[in-house]
Design a protein around this motif. Structure first.
Motif, PDB file in Angstrom:
ATOM      1  N   SER A 183     -24.646  23.589  26.935  1.00  0.00           N
ATOM      2  CA  SER A 183     -24.702  24.630  27.951  1.00  0.00           C
ATOM      3  C   SER A 183     -23.920  25.854  27.493  1.00  0.00           C
ATOM      4  CB  SER A 183     -24.112  24.113  29.265  1.00  0.00           C
ATOM      5  OG  SER A 183     -24.824  22.995  29.732  1.00  0.00           O
ATOM      6  N   ARG A 216     -34.969  29.172  30.400  1.00  0.00           N
ATOM      7  CA  ARG A 216     -34.531  27.863  30.880  1.00  0.00           C
ATOM      8  C   ARG A 216     -35.647  27.184  31.674  1.00  0.00           C
ATOM      9  NH1 ARG A 216     -32.277  26.754  35.516  1.00  0.00           N
ATOM     10  NH2 ARG A 216     -32.015  28.978  35.957  1.00  0.00           N
ATOM     11  N   TYR A 266     -30.240  32.899  22.815  1.00  0.00           N
ATOM     12  CA  TYR A 266     -31.295  31.996  23.298  1.00  0.00           C
ATOM     13  C   TYR A 266     -32.667  32.629  23.084  1.00  0.00           C
ATOM     14  CZ  TYR A 266     -27.840  28.988  25.533  1.00  0.00           C
ATOM     15  OH  TYR A 266     -26.799  28.123  25.765  1.00  0.00           O
ATOM     16  N   GLU A 308     -32.186  23.940  22.045  1.00  0.00           N
ATOM     17  CA  GLU A 308     -31.400  25.120  22.422  1.00  0.00           C
ATOM     18  C   GLU A 308     -30.474  24.842  23.596  1.00  0.00           C
ATOM     19  OE1 GLU A 308     -33.277  29.315  21.061  1.00  0.00           O
ATOM     20  OE2 GLU A 308     -33.235  28.825  23.184  1.00  0.00           O
ATOM     21  N   PHE A 309     -30.950  24.061  24.541  1.00  0.00           N
ATOM     22  CA  PHE A 309     -30.158  23.812  25.742  1.00  0.00           C
ATOM     23  C   PHE A 309     -29.427  22.477  25.690  1.00  0.00           C
ATOM     24  CE2 PHE A 309     -32.955  27.175  27.190  1.00  0.00           C
ATOM     25  CZ  PHE A 309     -32.118  27.940  27.993  1.00  0.00           C
ATOM     26  N   ARG A 314     -36.880  24.049  22.789  1.00  0.00           N
ATOM     27  CA  ARG A 314     -36.093  24.444  23.962  1.00  0.00           C
ATOM     28  C   ARG A 314     -35.036  23.397  24.297  1.00  0.00           C
ATOM     29  NH1 ARG A 314     -38.953  26.202  29.501  1.00  0.00           N
ATOM     30  NH2 ARG A 314     -39.739  24.064  29.448  1.00  0.00           N
TER      31      ARG A 314
END
Length: 259
Positions: free
Chosen positions: A73, A219, A215, A69-70, A66
């Motif tokens: 932004s 989040r 995604y 992935e983030f 995760r």
């Protein structure tokens, strides 16, 4: 370099990084050893079962995947530079079956990347859209697919370039480098793939503005962010851990090839 190509990695090494494949290999070997060495066979069977159980728990790699992935932004329209851009959409697998409609010849991952590129194109209509379609498929089939997709996306009159020969992200970066005319580059790819893609493009001397999409994780801190499902054995856990290992070893593979 004596290290085999990225295509070899994808074809031969990546499948073997699956916890399921590793566990099955241990268990099959264990069964085969049971007659000659029962103790060794039982140990391998137990290890295989343990690997299968632990490998099905997404919690071990969830936070790391995760975070990757983030790392970048989602791209805001307000962050786009002024003037025309070159928007690069990285490819995935392709099914050339002519009986399928164009939007069914690629998977959801590619469609998510493509829609992100088109989203940016809508607000910068004088930009160029560069789309890569991967896979060992005749160029004619890829061009036919793209001819059918453009009306579906409403970009018949847009300036588009189709890349049909790339077999890896490095290939795509090198082809884009040849096409870049000084306009800012926006890179649209899956969020989990973005950190490695940015490194590859940067190593080729290209500066890109990341536009992550597709995604796979919620989040952190959002309403659907729950910890307990990560620690329940599941096929999603097997897939998540496999993807983590593939990204990890793909990065190592690339570094070894560039030495």
């Amino acid at each position: 370099s004596g290290i085999p190509s990225v295509e070899t990695f994808k074809a031969l090494v990546a499948p073997c990084l699956s916890p399921l494949v590793i566990a099955l290999a241990m268990q099959v070997t264990g069964w085969a050893c049971c007659r000659r060495s029962p103790r060794c066979g039982r140990v391998l069977l137990a290890l295989g079962t343990t690997v299968l159980f632990l490998g099905s728990l997404a919690g071990f790699t969830y936070d790391a995947r995760r975070a990757a992935e983030f790392q970048y932004s989602p791209l805001s329209v307000g962050a786009l530079p002024d003037g025309p851009l070159q928007i690069v959409v990285l490819g995935t697998g392709f099914n050339p079956d002519p009986q399928l409609p164009a939007n069914s010849r690629v998977g959801g991952t590619f469609l998510a990347r493509l829609l992100e590129g088109v989203r940016i194109l809508r607000v910068t209509p004088k930009s160029q859209l560069i789309v890569s379609i991967a896979g060992e498929t005749p160029v004619e089939a890829k061009e036919q697919f793209w001819a059918e997709m453009r009306p579906l996306l409403g970009i018949e009159s847009a300036d588009t370039v189709l890349l049909t020969t790339a077999e890896s992200t490095l290939d795509e970066a090198q082809l884009v480098k040849q096409l870049n005319d000084g306009r800012p580059l926006v890179l649209a790819t899956s969020a989990g793939h973005m950190p490695r893609a940015v490194r590859i493009f940067t190593n080729e001397g290209l500066r890109v503005l990341p536009a992550p999409t597709d995604y796979g994780f919620v989040r952190a801190g959002s309403t659907k962010d729950r910890i307990w499902p990560r620690w329940i054995p599941s096929t999603d856990g097997l897939g998540s851990n496999h993807a983590f290992l593939c990204e990890l070893f793909a990065g190592l593979w690339r570094r070894l090839r560039t030495k």
